[in-house]
Scaffold this motif. Structure first.
Motif, PDB file in Angstrom:
ATOM      1  N   ASP A   1       2.382  -3.782   7.867  1.00  0.00           N
ATOM      2  CA  ASP A   1       3.493  -4.723   8.078  1.00  0.00           C
ATOM      3  C   ASP A   1       3.013  -6.128   8.454  1.00  0.00           C
ATOM      4  OD1 ASP A   1       5.457  -2.716   7.612  1.00  0.00           O
ATOM      5  OD2 ASP A   1       5.148  -1.974   9.644  1.00  0.00           O
TER       6      ASP A   1
ATOM      7  N   LYS B   1       2.822  -6.975  15.850  1.00  0.00           N
ATOM      8  CA  LYS B   1       2.388  -7.810  14.711  1.00  0.00           C
ATOM      9  C   LYS B   1       1.976  -9.215  15.167  1.00  0.00           C
ATOM     10  CE  LYS B   1       3.753  -4.122  12.952  1.00  0.00           C
ATOM     11  NZ  LYS B   1       2.774  -3.057  13.042  1.00  0.00           N
TER      12      LYS B   1
ATOM     13  N   ASP C   1       3.707  -3.026   1.937  1.00  0.00           N
ATOM     14  CA  ASP C   1       3.762  -3.292   3.378  1.00  0.00           C
ATOM     15  C   ASP C   1       2.386  -3.305   4.062  1.00  0.00           C
ATOM     16  OD1 ASP C   1       3.278  -0.650   3.009  1.00  0.00           O
ATOM     17  OD2 ASP C   1       4.760   0.079   4.455  1.00  0.00           O
TER      18      ASP C   1
END
Ligand SMILES: C[S@@+](CC[C@H](N)C(=O)[O-])C[C@H]1O[C@@H](n2cnc3c(N)ncnc32)[C@H](O)[C@@H]1O
Length: 221
Positions: A187, A163, A213
């Motif tokens: 995410d 991420k 998400d």
């Protein structure tokens, strides 16, 4: 009938999603010795992600069924021919995107994964799904593998690797994203810098969280 809902792929995806559900305990135990702060730090770190994903190399970490279907729909709606995916894992999202390419009449999906055993599993799954001919799996760190050898324009981008690297990977792709292209980031809430960028019209994006998400963004300029 579509490639996604045809018996061959639908039964493969049923099995892979069932295995992904069963792996949730293994996923938890792979990081059980870390405190929640350490886990959060690794998720946000631009240097700690290889350690985190090394721990998670035996588990699929797949998108949800809903996100998979969304990816197929967006790629079909966009009539995508060139797709890039950051984070292959066992290839569950890849199967959805490649199915859309098949139903769009063909194309090329470049996906990247640094864990060799995951590359092997993804290749196996794409062969089982009859979609391997549409997919190029680049083994290595996305910051290297996605630096060159990309199509002039990309019709859809999926961000589903470390991420912390979402802004960097977006930057690598940005000059190839024409107006109207969708960027889907799983995410993404872990990375506020990424969210600030894609939620900024000044930076050329319109964006909304979806399903809790997933961040779905569109390139405006
Ligand atoms: C959340 S999983 C991807 C799940 C996959 N998209 C699916 O739905 O089936 C993230 C994957 O990205 C890989 N990864 C993380 N950072 C990476 C990087 N910098 N370069 C290449 N692969 C990376 C991890 O090893 C992991 O398998």
């Amino acid at each position: 009938m579509t490639t996604l809902t045809g018996t061959r792929l639908a039964s493969l995806l049923d099995r892979l999603f069932a295995e992904a559900d069963e792996a949730s305990a293994e996923t938890d135990s792979a990081v059980a010795d870390l405190t929640s702060e350490e886990r959060a730090r690794l998720m946000r770190s631009k240097t700690g992600y290889p350690d985190l994903y090394e721990r998670l190399k035996n588990v699929p970490l797949a998108v949800s069924r809903e996100t998979g279907t969304l990816l197929y729909m967006l790629a079909r709606g966009a009539k995508a021919r060139n797709v890039v995916e950051f984070g292959t894992s066992f290839g569950i999202s890849t199967l959805h995107l490649a199915a859309a390419l098949r139903d769009n009449g063909g194309g090329r999906l470049i996906t990247t994964e640094f864990e060799p055993s995951k590359v092997a599993r993804a290749r196996e799954n794409l062969m089982a799904g009859g979609l391997i001919d549409l997919v190029e799996i680049r083994q290595g760190d996305a910051l290297q593998t996605l630096k060159a050898g990309l199509p002039e324009t990309i019709d859809l981008l999926l961000l589903d690797g470390a991420k912390a690297l979402y802004p960097d990977v977006l930057s690598l792709m940005e000059m190839r994203l024409r107006p109207g292209v969708f960027i889907v980031a799983d995410d993404a809430d872990v990375n506020p810098d990424y969210l600030a960028r894609v939620r900024s019209a000044k930076q050329g994006y319109l964006s909304t969280p979806f399903g809790g998400d997933v961040e779905v963004s569109i390139r405006l300029i």
